[in-house]
Design a protein around this motif. Sequence first.
Motif, PDB file in Angstrom:
ATOM      1  N   LYS A   1      43.754  28.057  35.627  1.00  0.00           N
ATOM      2  CA  LYS A   1      42.211  27.970  36.038  1.00  0.00           C
ATOM      3  C   LYS A   1      41.800  28.856  35.529  1.00  0.00           C
TER       4      LYS A   1
ATOM      5  N   MET B   1      46.522  29.179  42.560  1.00  0.00           N
ATOM      6  CA  MET B   1      48.038  29.318  42.963  1.00  0.00           C
ATOM      7  C   MET B   1      47.953  29.533  44.141  1.00  0.00           C
ATOM      8  N   ARG B   2      46.784  30.946  44.847  1.00  0.00           N
ATOM      9  CA  ARG B   2      47.058  31.366  45.795  1.00  0.00           C
ATOM     10  C   ARG B   2      46.920  30.462  46.847  1.00  0.00           C
TER      11      ARG B   2
ATOM     12  N   HIS C   1      39.192  41.706  45.722  1.00  0.00           N
ATOM     13  CA  HIS C   1      39.284  41.113  43.929  1.00  0.00           C
ATOM     14  C   HIS C   1      39.593  42.644  43.585  1.00  0.00           C
TER      15      HIS C   1
ATOM     16  N   PHE D   1      37.320  40.583  27.829  1.00  0.00           N
ATOM     17  CA  PHE D   1      37.424  41.049  28.352  1.00  0.00           C
ATOM     18  C   PHE D   1      35.675  40.637  28.710  1.00  0.00           C
TER      19      PHE D   1
ATOM     20  N   ASN E   1      36.485  34.145  35.447  1.00  0.00           N
ATOM     21  CA  ASN E   1      38.510  34.287  35.377  1.00  0.00           C
ATOM     22  C   ASN E   1      38.566  34.934  36.212  1.00  0.00           C
ATOM     23  N   SER E   2      37.588  35.614  37.211  1.00  0.00           N
ATOM     24  CA  SER E   2      38.217  36.645  37.681  1.00  0.00           C
ATOM     25  C   SER E   2      38.456  36.099  39.640  1.00  0.00           C
TER      26      SER E   2
ATOM     27  N   HIS F   1      38.609  32.490  41.881  1.00  0.00           N
ATOM     28  CA  HIS F   1      39.720  32.663  42.189  1.00  0.00           C
ATOM     29  C   HIS F   1      39.077  32.671  44.129  1.00  0.00           C
TER      30      HIS F   1
ATOM     31  N   MET G   1      36.651  45.097  38.281  1.00  0.00           N
ATOM     32  CA  MET G   1      37.936  44.979  37.279  1.00  0.00           C
ATOM     33  C   MET G   1      38.737  46.291  36.897  1.00  0.00           C
TER      34      MET G   1
ATOM     35  N   TYR H   1      46.708  46.708  41.056  1.00  0.00           N
ATOM     36  CA  TYR H   1      46.563  45.348  40.816  1.00  0.00           C
ATOM     37  C   TYR H   1      46.336  45.486  42.496  1.00  0.00           C
TER      38      TYR H   1
ATOM     39  N   TRP I   1      48.821  40.980  38.054  1.00  0.00           N
ATOM     40  CA  TRP I   1      48.705  39.441  39.391  1.00  0.00           C
ATOM     41  C   TRP I   1      50.110  38.884  39.107  1.00  0.00           C
TER      42      TRP I   1
END
Length: 313
Positions: free
Chosen positions: A81, A110-111, A139, A148, A156-157, A160, A205, A211, A248
């Motif tokens: 992703k 993948m979640r 998150h 970033f 990007n985050s 998800h 972030m 995490y 992650w």
Amino acid sequence: MGAEHARLLREETAGAHLAAVCDADVIRATTAAKGAAVFTDAPALIASDKVQAIVIASPDATHAGYALACLNAGKPVLCEKPIAATAAEGLSIVQAEAALGRRLVTVGFMRRFDPAYVEMHTARATGRIGDAVLLHNIHRNLSAPDWFTGAMAVTNSFVHEIDISRWLLGSEMVSAQVTSAPGGDPMMVTMQSDKGEIISTEVHMNAAYGYHVHAQLVGRSGTIEMAAPTRVLTNLFSAQSFGFPSNWVPRFTEAYRLQMQAWVDATTAGRTVGASAWDGYVTTSIAEQIVDGMAAGRRIDLTFPLARPALYA
Ligand code: ISE
């Protein structure tokens, strides 16, 4: 991420054989390949007759071009992703696949394979907690790398949570609103679905302590949420504790492993599994609309120019 996918294919996935690895840095490619063929040019790897299926784990902006090359070569692809850097590029993948008439693209959300999310999905789908009304997501990343950007917190985050919320609830998102703390981090995103469910997400972030991903689903007759992300608790110095990972990969080890096995099994059987190119396009489109509308601080009504093609029914 690419090195971890290569390791999974080599060591933990039945029915797969790591045939080749590509990286612009030949030393990095050789280290991850552990004896498999080494390429420094991705199109050459995709075209190689040594390679039957491809995993893309390159910088976000290169995903769409490589995924299109896989479609042109008629090879199944598991693409990290986000599927594309822009909604227009995502749409071109959907259109190319629809023209081909068969699904070859899986997006690596993948979640969807994480045991905790799977249990929450089952609880919602079987009606165990009644109709869903709210989903609270957290998150948090330890710290954002210097490259970033503010937009990447979304593209990007948060992408998800766009995917997992659509999947957990079985709903489509219709609106979004973002409120940011001074400096832009953390931000709170509130979305509403076509069934009226409210989805809140803290996207943080630079959470400093580790995490941490958490979700709680609220139904009309009960709630279901993730337990602390740990297998063991330590009692020491008058306190009970557990540790947070720094990123992650340890948190989602099992999800990555199950995703790879499911993708290899499905690919071998000529089936597809996981998030489709359509899901990839919709999530990137929502992320793009949120980034475009963020500064205004108003509610964003989400729109899609294309109805879901029959291939993704
Ligand atoms: C990263 O790229 C990932 O995909 C992780 O799963 C996510 O939690 C992180 O925020 C992203 O930067």
